[in-house]
Scaffold this motif. Structure first.
Motif, PDB file in Angstrom:
ATOM      1  N   LYS A   1      -1.558   3.018  -5.588  1.00  0.00           N
ATOM      2  CA  LYS A   1      -2.894   2.864  -6.599  1.00  0.00           C
ATOM      3  C   LYS A   1      -2.718   2.785  -7.675  1.00  0.00           C
ATOM      4  O   LYS A   1      -3.208   1.275  -8.059  1.00  0.00           O
ATOM      5  CB  LYS A   1      -3.611   4.429  -6.085  1.00  0.00           C
ATOM      6  CG  LYS A   1      -3.799   5.073  -5.073  1.00  0.00           C
ATOM      7  CD  LYS A   1      -4.036   6.620  -4.728  1.00  0.00           C
ATOM      8  CE  LYS A   1      -4.123   6.875  -2.862  1.00  0.00           C
ATOM      9  NZ  LYS A   1      -5.391   6.349  -2.947  1.00  0.00           N
TER      10      LYS A   1
ATOM     11  N   GLU B   1       4.400  15.628  -1.897  1.00  0.00           N
ATOM     12  CA  GLU B   1       3.328  15.634  -3.000  1.00  0.00           C
ATOM     13  C   GLU B   1       3.361  16.709  -4.146  1.00  0.00           C
ATOM     14  O   GLU B   1       3.216  17.696  -3.740  1.00  0.00           O
ATOM     15  CB  GLU B   1       1.821  15.657  -2.743  1.00  0.00           C
ATOM     16  CG  GLU B   1       1.365  14.329  -1.641  1.00  0.00           C
ATOM     17  CD  GLU B   1       0.490  14.445  -1.247  1.00  0.00           C
ATOM     18  OE1 GLU B   1      -0.937  14.219  -1.333  1.00  0.00           O
ATOM     19  OE2 GLU B   1       0.601  15.048   0.163  1.00  0.00           O
TER      20      GLU B   1
ATOM     21  N   TYR C   1      -0.727  14.284   2.285  1.00  0.00           N
ATOM     22  CA  TYR C   1      -1.351  12.805   3.205  1.00  0.00           C
ATOM     23  C   TYR C   1       0.316  12.096   2.721  1.00  0.00           C
ATOM     24  O   TYR C   1      -0.319  11.796   1.527  1.00  0.00           O
ATOM     25  CB  TYR C   1      -2.219  12.841   2.521  1.00  0.00           C
ATOM     26  CG  TYR C   1      -2.800  11.725   3.148  1.00  0.00           C
ATOM     27  CD1 TYR C   1      -3.907  11.447   4.562  1.00  0.00           C
ATOM     28  CD2 TYR C   1      -2.804   9.698   2.417  1.00  0.00           C
ATOM     29  CE1 TYR C   1      -4.045  10.572   5.292  1.00  0.00           C
ATOM     30  CE2 TYR C   1      -3.276   9.707   2.984  1.00  0.00           C
ATOM     31  CZ  TYR C   1      -4.013   9.284   4.343  1.00  0.00           C
ATOM     32  OH  TYR C   1      -4.739   7.810   4.932  1.00  0.00           O
ATOM     33  N   HIS C   2       0.763  10.845   3.509  1.00  0.00           N
ATOM     34  CA  HIS C   2       1.440  10.131   2.995  1.00  0.00           C
ATOM     35  C   HIS C   2       1.060   8.738   3.518  1.00  0.00           C
ATOM     36  O   HIS C   2       2.109   7.383   3.743  1.00  0.00           O
ATOM     37  CB  HIS C   2       2.987  10.086   3.518  1.00  0.00           C
ATOM     38  CG  HIS C   2       3.314  12.000   2.741  1.00  0.00           C
ATOM     39  ND1 HIS C   2       3.775  11.684   1.327  1.00  0.00           N
ATOM     40  CD2 HIS C   2       3.851  12.824   3.871  1.00  0.00           C
ATOM     41  CE1 HIS C   2       3.901  13.223   1.086  1.00  0.00           C
ATOM     42  NE2 HIS C   2       3.762  13.700   2.676  1.00  0.00           N
ATOM     43  N   GLY C   3      -0.189   8.232   4.279  1.00  0.00           N
ATOM     44  CA  GLY C   3      -0.173   7.499   4.766  1.00  0.00           C
ATOM     45  C   GLY C   3      -0.500   7.407   6.388  1.00  0.00           C
ATOM     46  O   GLY C   3      -0.503   8.522   7.310  1.00  0.00           O
TER      47      GLY C   3
ATOM     48  N   ASP D   1       5.979  12.247  -4.156  1.00  0.00           N
ATOM     49  CA  ASP D   1       4.811  11.508  -3.300  1.00  0.00           C
ATOM     50  C   ASP D   1       3.870  11.203  -4.102  1.00  0.00           C
ATOM     51  O   ASP D   1       3.416  12.155  -4.646  1.00  0.00           O
ATOM     52  CB  ASP D   1       4.626  11.592  -1.524  1.00  0.00           C
ATOM     53  CG  ASP D   1       3.494  10.186  -1.662  1.00  0.00           C
ATOM     54  OD1 ASP D   1       2.919   9.434  -2.363  1.00  0.00           O
ATOM     55  OD2 ASP D   1       3.145  10.000  -0.251  1.00  0.00           O
TER      56      ASP D   1
ATOM     57  N   ILE E   1       2.372   8.875  -5.151  1.00  0.00           N
ATOM     58  CA  ILE E   1       1.025   7.682  -5.445  1.00  0.00           C
ATOM     59  C   ILE E   1      -0.197   8.113  -5.828  1.00  0.00           C
ATOM     60  O   ILE E   1      -0.765   7.075  -6.012  1.00  0.00           O
ATOM     61  CB  ILE E   1       1.147   7.243  -3.642  1.00  0.00           C
ATOM     62  CG1 ILE E   1       2.723   6.472  -3.404  1.00  0.00           C
ATOM     63  CG2 ILE E   1      -0.764   7.008  -2.819  1.00  0.00           C
ATOM     64  CD1 ILE E   1       2.139   6.612  -1.510  1.00  0.00           C
ATOM     65  N   TYR E   2      -0.520   9.377  -5.217  1.00  0.00           N
ATOM     66  CA  TYR E   2      -2.080   9.899  -5.850  1.00  0.00           C
ATOM     67  C   TYR E   2      -1.909  10.361  -7.542  1.00  0.00           C
ATOM     68  O   TYR E   2      -2.275  10.512  -8.312  1.00  0.00           O
ATOM     69  CB  TYR E   2      -3.057  10.871  -5.415  1.00  0.00           C
ATOM     70  CG  TYR E   2      -3.890  10.809  -4.986  1.00  0.00           C
ATOM     71  CD1 TYR E   2      -4.768  10.059  -6.177  1.00  0.00           C
ATOM     72  CD2 TYR E   2      -4.612  10.503  -3.824  1.00  0.00           C
ATOM     73  CE1 TYR E   2      -6.877  10.053  -5.969  1.00  0.00           C
ATOM     74  CE2 TYR E   2      -6.212  10.698  -3.998  1.00  0.00           C
ATOM     75  CZ  TYR E   2      -7.143  10.160  -4.925  1.00  0.00           C
ATOM     76  OH  TYR E   2      -7.757  10.206  -4.569  1.00  0.00           O
TER      77      TYR E   2
ATOM     78  N   ASN F   1       0.655  -1.456  -0.067  1.00  0.00           N
ATOM     79  CA  ASN F   1       0.053  -0.170  -0.226  1.00  0.00           C
ATOM     80  C   ASN F   1       0.738   1.289   0.346  1.00  0.00           C
ATOM     81  O   ASN F   1       1.823   0.728   0.091  1.00  0.00           O
ATOM     82  CB  ASN F   1      -0.975  -0.015   1.145  1.00  0.00           C
ATOM     83  CG  ASN F   1      -0.325  -0.545   2.974  1.00  0.00           C
ATOM     84  OD1 ASN F   1       0.744   0.019   2.774  1.00  0.00           O
ATOM     85  ND2 ASN F   1      -0.665  -0.819   3.384  1.00  0.00           N
ATOM     86  N   GLY F   2       0.227   2.776   0.068  1.00  0.00           N
ATOM     87  CA  GLY F   2       0.766   3.633  -0.118  1.00  0.00           C
ATOM     88  C   GLY F   2       1.958   4.255   0.800  1.00  0.00           C
ATOM     89  O   GLY F   2       3.153   4.164   0.899  1.00  0.00           O
ATOM     90  N   ALA F   3       1.193   3.112   2.299  1.00  0.00           N
ATOM     91  CA  ALA F   3       2.220   3.879   3.207  1.00  0.00           C
ATOM     92  C   ALA F   3       3.539   3.446   3.380  1.00  0.00           C
ATOM     93  O   ALA F   3       4.187   3.106   3.831  1.00  0.00           O
ATOM     94  CB  ALA F   3       1.614   3.640   5.138  1.00  0.00           C
TER      95      ALA F   3
HETATM   96  C1  LIG Z   1       0.228  10.993  -2.046  1.00  0.00           C
HETATM   97  C2  LIG Z   1      -0.313   9.887  -0.807  1.00  0.00           C
HETATM   98  N1  LIG Z   1       0.453   9.162  -0.397  1.00  0.00           N
HETATM   99  C3  LIG Z   1       0.739   8.097   0.600  1.00  0.00           C
HETATM  100  C4  LIG Z   1      -1.289   7.343   0.313  1.00  0.00           C
HETATM  101  C5  LIG Z   1      -1.229   6.645   1.299  1.00  0.00           C
HETATM  102  O1  LIG Z   1      -1.584   5.177   1.013  1.00  0.00           O
HETATM  103  P1  LIG Z   1      -2.431   3.870   1.266  1.00  0.00           P
HETATM  104  O2  LIG Z   1      -3.807   4.766   2.127  1.00  0.00           O
HETATM  105  O3  LIG Z   1      -2.244   2.975  -0.080  1.00  0.00           O
HETATM  106  O4  LIG Z   1      -1.464   3.668   2.171  1.00  0.00           O
HETATM  107  C6  LIG Z   1      -2.128   8.944   0.369  1.00  0.00           C
HETATM  108  C7  LIG Z   1      -3.641   7.465  -0.116  1.00  0.00           C
HETATM  109  O5  LIG Z   1      -4.143   8.222  -0.316  1.00  0.00           O
HETATM  110  C8  LIG Z   1      -2.049   9.468  -0.632  1.00  0.00           C
HETATM  111  O6  LIG Z   1      -2.482   9.964  -1.185  1.00  0.00           O
END
Ligand SMILES: Cc1ncc(COP(=O)(O)O)c(C=O)c1O
Length: 437
Positions: free
Chosen positions: A282, A220, A154-156, A253, A255-256, A126-128
């Protein structure tokens, strides 16, 4: 074949939530920890089936998904190419860091290629996970544990990643188990504010001896959950210059934002700055849990060669079936140029939303974003959440964002059509006119 399948307009047959959803809400409350799912008189609906842009709930109401379910389903829900992989699978589980599969080599190879070469990866679920791999990598490479992150980020929510996530509501209850390793700076709204923040970061770093400096600046490029706040161009250029000057790694980051959502394969392409470390998740498999932390070859070499027991791994790392799916998703995003589609339909949506901003200046404060990552900031706290509930009754799934749920976040699957985009605007206009003004 019905070419419209998966791209049909909403069909709402019951009150929302319908009777089956209400029964399930009651049952869920009996079995799940109370903090996980928000359950109230008018929320949620329980979903049963998805296909491309469409989602059906347990009461057979048909919706259009304008979230990709947290930005995941880039290639559309229950995508047939993914289903083919599942049907033809000869292996489901594996032993990722002991007896790996070719699919892991394939996925990491494709990621290396789309990054333009020179990056190695650590897979996660997962992202975290990916964020924490980035934190560890930066520590091993620089020998320094502190990190610069940004307000609103937001990074988890797992403990490592939570260190970098801004919002106090996620952190305060658990503060006693958390070390303080992060210095937060403002996330600027424009170039002028950006220059001011850069000066502050510079001043902060200049006061620290080299060994006390952070090892990583983690940012981000668009704060998605934070309210779709887009980093100013000059700010990212400035961060790169500061990172280089103080010998600090620069991590993005994505992830999004990564893998097509913002109208380019990576959001960093908008800024002309390549990261030392990047996290993706994601859309990576567009379906199953997988993430990756990529770092340049030189930085990744800071990890010691495995002597038989990895110091960073987990049971499902490199899951063969998910790697196979993710590799195919990367191919689909590239082959169908979904980033170009995100750019085109994002521009259409943005143009229409800017019209709404002009039409309802007392309700909408600002519309912003890039590609198919768009935020509508309302003037009233909580209105992102309220509008989400009204839109659900009209058959559109959306999400609130921002510290006070003041933003409505629009992140549809990248396969969205012009027709659906225009119908969404029509229904949103109705919600604003009838319910929010
Ligand atoms: C930019 C970003 N990093 C990390 C995460 C954390 O991802 P996860 O919820 O899959 O751990 C998110 C989740 O929305 C995110 O938007």
């Amino acid at each position: 074949m019905d070419t419209n399948k998966g791209f049909e307009f909403p069909l709402i047959r019951t009150e929302i939530p319908g009777p089956e959803s209400r029964i399930l809400s009651k049952k869920l409350k009996e079995v799940e920890s109370p903090n996980i799912t928000y359950v109230s008189g008018d929320f949620p609906v329980f979903i049963k089936k998805t296909y491309m842009m469409n989602v059906w709930d347990v009461d057979d109401n048909r919706y259009i998904d304008m979230t990709s379910m947290f930005g995941v389903s880039a290639v559309g829900h229950t995508n047939s190419l993914i289903l083919d992989i599942l049907k033809n699978a000869e292996i489901i589980n594996g032993m990722g860091d002991v007896l790996p599969t070719a699919s892991k080599v394939k996925l990491l190879g494709k990621l290396r290629k789309i990054m333009g070469g020179g990056y190695k990866g650590i897979l996660g679920q997962n992202g975290a996970d990916a964020v924490e791999a980035a934190m560890k990598t930066a520590l091993l490479y620089t020998g320094r544990h502190r990190i610069i992150a940004f307000k609103g980020g937001y990074h988890g929510l797992s403990y490592g990643a939570l260190n970098l996530t801004w919002s106090k509501k996620f952190k305060l209850p658990f503060k006693k188990q958390m070390p303080v390793i992060t210095k937060f700076f403002e996330y600027p709204r424009d170039d002028i504010e950006g220059d001011f923040v850069l000066e502050k970061i510079d001043a902060y770093l200049s006061r620290l001896s080299p060994e006390k400096r952070p090892g990583l600046i983690f940012v981000e490029l668009i704060q998605a959950r934070g309210g779709v706040r887009v980093a100013p161009y000059r700010f990212i250029q400035g961060l790169k210059e500061i990172a280089d000057r103080y010998d600090i790694l620069l991590g993005f980051d994505e992830i999004y934002t990564g893998l097509g959502r913002t109208g380019k394969m990576f959001a960093f392409e908008h800024y002309g700055v390549k990261p030392d470390i990047i996290t993706l998740g994601k859309a990576l498999s567009s379906s199953f849990p997988v993430s990756v932390c990529l770092a340049t070859d030189k930085i990744m070499e800071a990890w010691p060669e495995s002597q038989g027991e990895a110091i960073h791994t987990s049971t499902f790392l490199g899951h063969p079936l998910i790697c196979e799916v993710a590799a195919s998703v990367l191919d689909q995003i590239k082959k169908d140029k979904l980033y170009e589609r995100a750019e085109r339909i994002g521009r259409l949506l943005m143009g229409e939303l800017k019209e709404l901003e002009l039409e309802f200046p007392g309700v909408i404060k600002e519309v912003r974003g890039k590609g198919l990552l768009i935020g509508i900031e309302f003037r009233t706290k909580g209105m992102g959440f309220e509008s989400m509930k009204y839109l659900l009754k009209k058959g559109f799934i959306t999400l609130p964002a921002g510290e006070n749920a003041e933003v409505l976040e629009i992140t549809p699957p990248l396969v969205i059509t012009e027709d659906i985009a225009m119908f969404f605007i029509q229904q949103l206009r109705r919600v604003i006119k009838d319910e929010l003004t």
